[in-house]
Design an enzyme around this catalytic site. Structure first.
Site, PDB file in Angstrom:
ATOM      1  N   CYS A  50       0.837  -1.207   0.000  1.00 37.36           N
ATOM      2  CA  CYS A  50       0.000   0.000   0.000  1.00 37.36           C
ATOM      3  C   CYS A  50       0.874   1.260   0.000  1.00 37.36           C
ATOM      4  O   CYS A  50       1.885   1.342   0.691  1.00 37.36           O
ATOM      5  CB  CYS A  50      -0.909  -0.017   1.232  1.00 37.36           C
ATOM      6  SG  CYS A  50      -2.036   1.386   1.282  1.00 37.36           S
ATOM      7  N   CYS A  54       0.580   4.642   7.034  1.00 40.33           N
ATOM      8  CA  CYS A  54      -0.069   4.448   8.340  1.00 40.33           C
ATOM      9  C   CYS A  54       0.896   3.676   9.262  1.00 40.33           C
ATOM     10  O   CYS A  54       1.280   2.539   8.954  1.00 40.33           O
ATOM     11  CB  CYS A  54      -1.380   3.689   8.177  1.00 40.33           C
ATOM     12  SG  CYS A  54      -2.422   4.401   6.883  1.00 40.33           S
ATOM     13  N   CYS A  57       0.547  -0.120  10.281  1.00 41.11           N
ATOM     14  CA  CYS A  57       0.047  -1.118   9.328  1.00 41.11           C
ATOM     15  C   CYS A  57       1.141  -1.979   8.711  1.00 41.11           C
ATOM     16  O   CYS A  57       2.110  -1.474   8.138  1.00 41.11           O
ATOM     17  CB  CYS A  57      -0.755  -0.411   8.236  1.00 41.11           C
ATOM     18  SG  CYS A  57      -1.617  -1.589   7.169  1.00 41.11           S
ATOM     19  N   CYS A  94     -16.453  -9.192   5.774  1.00 44.68           N
ATOM     20  CA  CYS A  94     -15.823  -7.899   5.501  1.00 44.68           C
ATOM     21  C   CYS A  94     -14.542  -8.100   4.696  1.00 44.68           C
ATOM     22  O   CYS A  94     -13.631  -8.811   5.127  1.00 44.68           O
ATOM     23  CB  CYS A  94     -15.515  -7.211   6.824  1.00 44.68           C
ATOM     24  SG  CYS A  94     -14.716  -5.620   6.581  1.00 44.68           S
ATOM     25  N   CYS A 127     -19.570  -6.208   3.901  1.00 44.92           N
ATOM     26  CA  CYS A 127     -18.870  -4.985   4.261  1.00 44.92           C
ATOM     27  C   CYS A 127     -17.572  -4.948   3.464  1.00 44.92           C
ATOM     28  O   CYS A 127     -16.968  -5.992   3.232  1.00 44.92           O
ATOM     29  CB  CYS A 127     -18.577  -5.031   5.763  1.00 44.92           C
ATOM     30  SG  CYS A 127     -17.529  -3.695   6.333  1.00 44.92           S
ATOM     31  N   CYS A 187     -19.213   2.038   8.970  1.00 48.44           N
ATOM     32  CA  CYS A 187     -18.521   1.346  10.048  1.00 48.44           C
ATOM     33  C   CYS A 187     -17.255   2.148  10.287  1.00 48.44           C
ATOM     34  O   CYS A 187     -16.393   2.217   9.408  1.00 48.44           O
ATOM     35  CB  CYS A 187     -18.202  -0.082   9.610  1.00 48.44           C
ATOM     36  SG  CYS A 187     -17.035  -0.920  10.703  1.00 48.44           S
ATOM     37  N   ARG A 259     -17.768  -2.805  18.176  1.00 51.82           N
ATOM     38  CA  ARG A 259     -17.039  -4.055  17.859  1.00 51.82           C
ATOM     39  C   ARG A 259     -15.692  -4.100  18.569  1.00 51.82           C
ATOM     40  O   ARG A 259     -14.841  -3.234  18.359  1.00 51.82           O
ATOM     41  CB  ARG A 259     -16.839  -4.172  16.331  1.00 51.82           C
ATOM     42  CG  ARG A 259     -16.194  -5.481  15.902  1.00 51.82           C
ATOM     43  CD  ARG A 259     -16.305  -5.701  14.393  1.00 51.82           C
ATOM     44  NE  ARG A 259     -17.681  -5.564  13.960  1.00 51.82           N
ATOM     45  CZ  ARG A 259     -18.108  -4.669  13.070  1.00 51.82           C
ATOM     46  NH1 ARG A 259     -17.264  -3.852  12.512  1.00 51.82           N
ATOM     47  NH2 ARG A 259     -19.383  -4.606  12.748  1.00 51.82           N
TER      48      ARG A 259
HETATM   49  N1  SAM Z   1      -6.792   0.513   3.315  1.00 49.42           N
HETATM   50  C1  SAM Z   1      -8.032   0.671   3.928  1.00 49.42           C
HETATM   51  C2  SAM Z   1      -8.048   1.777   4.953  1.00 49.42           C
HETATM   52  O1  SAM Z   1      -7.004   2.187   5.415  1.00 49.42           O
HETATM   53  O2  SAM Z   1      -9.151   2.222   5.291  1.00 49.42           O
HETATM   54  C3  SAM Z   1      -8.622  -0.597   4.531  1.00 49.42           C
HETATM   55  C4  SAM Z   1      -7.750  -1.551   5.298  1.00 49.42           C
HETATM   56  S1  SAM Z   1      -7.079  -0.986   6.840  1.00 49.42           S
HETATM   57  C5  SAM Z   1      -5.980  -2.307   7.196  1.00 49.42           C
HETATM   58  C6  SAM Z   1      -8.439  -1.100   7.974  1.00 49.42           C
HETATM   59  C7  SAM Z   1      -8.221  -0.737   9.431  1.00 49.42           C
HETATM   60  O3  SAM Z   1      -7.543  -1.794  10.099  1.00 49.42           O
HETATM   61  C8  SAM Z   1      -7.386   0.475   9.766  1.00 49.42           C
HETATM   62  O4  SAM Z   1      -8.088   1.670   9.618  1.00 49.42           O
HETATM   63  C9  SAM Z   1      -7.050   0.219  11.225  1.00 49.42           C
HETATM   64  O5  SAM Z   1      -8.042   0.764  12.064  1.00 49.42           O
HETATM   65  C10 SAM Z   1      -7.052  -1.311  11.328  1.00 49.42           C
HETATM   66  N2  SAM Z   1      -5.696  -1.831  11.546  1.00 49.42           N
HETATM   67  C11 SAM Z   1      -4.749  -1.993  10.609  1.00 49.42           C
HETATM   68  N3  SAM Z   1      -3.609  -2.451  11.146  1.00 49.42           N
HETATM   69  C12 SAM Z   1      -3.836  -2.580  12.471  1.00 49.42           C
HETATM   70  C13 SAM Z   1      -3.024  -2.998  13.560  1.00 49.42           C
HETATM   71  N4  SAM Z   1      -1.764  -3.344  13.405  1.00 49.42           N
HETATM   72  N5  SAM Z   1      -3.577  -3.035  14.791  1.00 49.42           N
HETATM   73  C14 SAM Z   1      -4.865  -2.666  14.962  1.00 49.42           C
HETATM   74  N6  SAM Z   1      -5.666  -2.247  13.967  1.00 49.42           N
HETATM   75  C15 SAM Z   1      -5.169  -2.197  12.736  1.00 49.42           C
HETATM   76  C1  DTB Z   2     -11.262  -2.669  11.584  1.00 42.80           C
HETATM   77  O1  DTB Z   2     -11.574  -1.677  12.258  1.00 42.80           O
HETATM   78  N1  DTB Z   2     -10.430  -3.610  11.972  1.00 42.80           N
HETATM   79  C2  DTB Z   2     -10.259  -4.607  10.944  1.00 42.80           C
HETATM   80  C3  DTB Z   2     -11.281  -4.140   9.860  1.00 42.80           C
HETATM   81  N2  DTB Z   2     -11.757  -2.905  10.381  1.00 42.80           N
HETATM   82  C4  DTB Z   2     -10.869  -4.064   8.461  1.00 42.80           C
HETATM   83  C5  DTB Z   2      -8.863  -4.767  10.519  1.00 42.80           C
HETATM   84  C6  DTB Z   2      -7.952  -5.164  11.661  1.00 42.80           C
HETATM   85  C7  DTB Z   2      -6.571  -5.382  11.114  1.00 42.80           C
HETATM   86  C8  DTB Z   2      -5.660  -5.922  12.152  1.00 42.80           C
HETATM   87  C9  DTB Z   2      -4.270  -6.095  11.656  1.00 42.80           C
HETATM   88  C10 DTB Z   2      -4.114  -7.027  10.505  1.00 42.80           C
HETATM   89  O2  DTB Z   2      -4.785  -8.079  10.426  1.00 42.80           O
HETATM   90  O3  DTB Z   2      -3.262  -6.738   9.675  1.00 42.80           O
HETATM   91 FE1  SF4 Z   3      -2.836   1.177   3.394  1.00 41.75          FE
HETATM   92 FE2  SF4 Z   3      -2.742  -0.050   5.763  1.00 41.75          FE
HETATM   93 FE3  SF4 Z   3      -3.076   2.585   5.642  1.00 41.75          FE
HETATM   94 FE4  SF4 Z   3      -5.086   0.968   4.837  1.00 41.75          FE
HETATM   95  S1  SF4 Z   3      -4.261   1.143   6.909  1.00 41.75           S
HETATM   96  S2  SF4 Z   3      -4.342   2.817   3.793  1.00 41.75           S
HETATM   97  S3  SF4 Z   3      -3.889  -0.721   3.974  1.00 41.75           S
HETATM   98  S4  SF4 Z   3      -1.270   1.439   4.952  1.00 41.75           S
END
Ligand code: SAM
Ligand code: DTB
Ligand code: SF4
Length: 321
Positions: A50, A54, A57, A94, A127, A187, A259
């Site tokens: 990506c 963030c 992530c 989702c 979702c 959501c 959630r």
């Molecule tokens: N790229 C899209 C976005 O950023 O909206 C969708 C995927 S993103 C992985 C969805 C959500 O997962 C993020 O907004 C964050 O709240 C959660 N998330 C991602 N990595 C995480 C982590 N290491 N620990 C907890 N929550 C995480």
């Molecule tokens: C949300 O709030 N949490 C989910 C879903 N929406 C997409 C994602 C959690 C991701 C946790 C870290 C991972 O699996 O990489």
């Molecule tokens: Fe990309 Fe992860 Fe940020 Fe979603 S949360 S925009 S997948 S870097």
């Protein structure tokens, strides 16, 4: 219904723990008499690579997290996972993609629409979380059968630039507006444990309270520290802070599904029970989140059974007016 601001949210949050819990429990019971928990299964349909930075992530290309970049999963693989999730009792599916966003002009968007139509036929709530959306992409997702769009604020407007620099908090709000205008439910929640203060968490909740309509679901994720990201060394959040935030969210947004999301692998059964008592009524279910681990389905089943909590049936999709 009163709309809460930072001052009133603080007044709720800072009460003696058991007073807060009791109040949240009463509001929970008045709005959710069924004592049920919604089971949602996640699938990463496009993993890694990506463009966004963030800091939490594993899928950001800015950090070396050891995650392999993949292409969009084929429809049959996605359907197979959705069917398995349904057979296990999940009522919401989702699908997440590691994209900055999508527009109706992207070829990949057409594949997503096709996938949504196919998954929708199974009868589960659908979702998706695909990053930023144009208003037209949002309309097409709704028409294809998306029930809810996940797009988190993640933290307070003030703390957001410490976590992400490749897009802004306002970009997040713009996508949420496009989702609402297209008639999908929103959501939207956040992550705790990224070095923010408890006040930042309440400031995020304050923004959620301004949404019109109110968010249908509010995921509270506990940071799962990912090796290679700037937040890899963050300590876990104290369980009482998690429970306080859930209780305050339940009071501020009585009809939202709250959630208990990422990070349950580090919570005890007793800790999770307190979260359910405080008003959490949805979990991610299944061994995997997007890239990280989740408690096993057997452990979750037995926890819900021991607590006497049922499982929510799927909500039918409301027709487009
Ligand atoms: N790229 C899209 C976005 O950023 O909206 C969708 C995927 S993103 C992985 C969805 C959500 O997962 C993020 O907004 C964050 O709240 C959660 N998330 C991602 N990595 C995480 C982590 N290491 N620990 C907890 N929550 C995480
Ligand atoms: C949300 O709030 N949490 C989910 C879903 N929406 C997409 C994602 C959690 C991701 C946790 C870290 C991972 O699996 O990489
Ligand atoms: Fe990309 Fe992860 Fe940020 Fe979603 S949360 S925009 S997948 S870097």
């Amino acid at each position: 219904m009163p709309r809460y601001n930072l001052t009133s949210l603080r007044a709720l949050y800072e009460q003696p723990f058991f007073d807060l819990l009791l109040q949240a429990r009463q509001i929970y019971r008045a709005n959710w008499p069924e004592h049920e928990v919604q089971l949602c299964t996640l699938l990463s349909i496009k993993t890694g690579g990506c463009s966004e930075d963030c800091a939490y992530c594993s899928q950001s290309s800015h950090y070396d997290t050891g995650l392999e970049k993949e292409t969009l999963l084929p429809l049959d693989k996605i359907l197979e996972t959705a069917q398995r999730a349904q057979a296990n009792g999940s009522t919401r599916f989702c699908m997440g993609a590691a994209w900055k966003g999508v527009s109706e002009h992207d070829a990949k968007f057409q594949s997503v629409l096709e996938t949504v139509r196919a998954v929708g036929k199974l009868g589960m709530e659908v979702c998706v979380t695909l990053g930023q959306l144009t208003p037209e992409a949002a309309r097409q997702l709704r028409a294809a059968g998306v029930t809810a769009y996940n797009h988190n604020l993640d933290t307070s407007p003030e703390y957001y630039p410490n976590i992400v620099t490749t897009h802004t908090f306002q970009d997040r709000l713009d996508t949420i507006r496009a989702v609402q205008q297209a008639g999908m439910s929103v959501c939207c929640g956040g992550i705790i444990g990224m070095g923010e203060s408890e006040l930042d968490r309440l400031k995020m909740l304050e923004v959620l309270c301004t949404f019109d309509p109110a968010p249908e679901s509010v995921p509270i994720n506990c940071l799962m520290p990912m090796a290679g990201t700037p937040l890899e060394g963050q300590p876990p959040v104290d369980i009482f802070q998690i429970v306080r935030l859930i209780a305050t969210t339940r009071l501020a947004l009585p009809k939202a599904r709250v959630r208990l999301s990422a990070g349950r692998t580090r919570l005890s059964r007793e800790g999770q029970a307190l979260c359910f008592f405080a008003g959490a009524n949805s979990i991610f279910y299944g061994d995997k989140l997007l890239t990280a681990a989740n408690p096993g389905v057997d452990a979750d089943r037995s926890l819900l059974e021991e607590l006497g909590l049922g499982i929510t049936k799927p909500e039918p999709l409301t027709p487009i007016m």
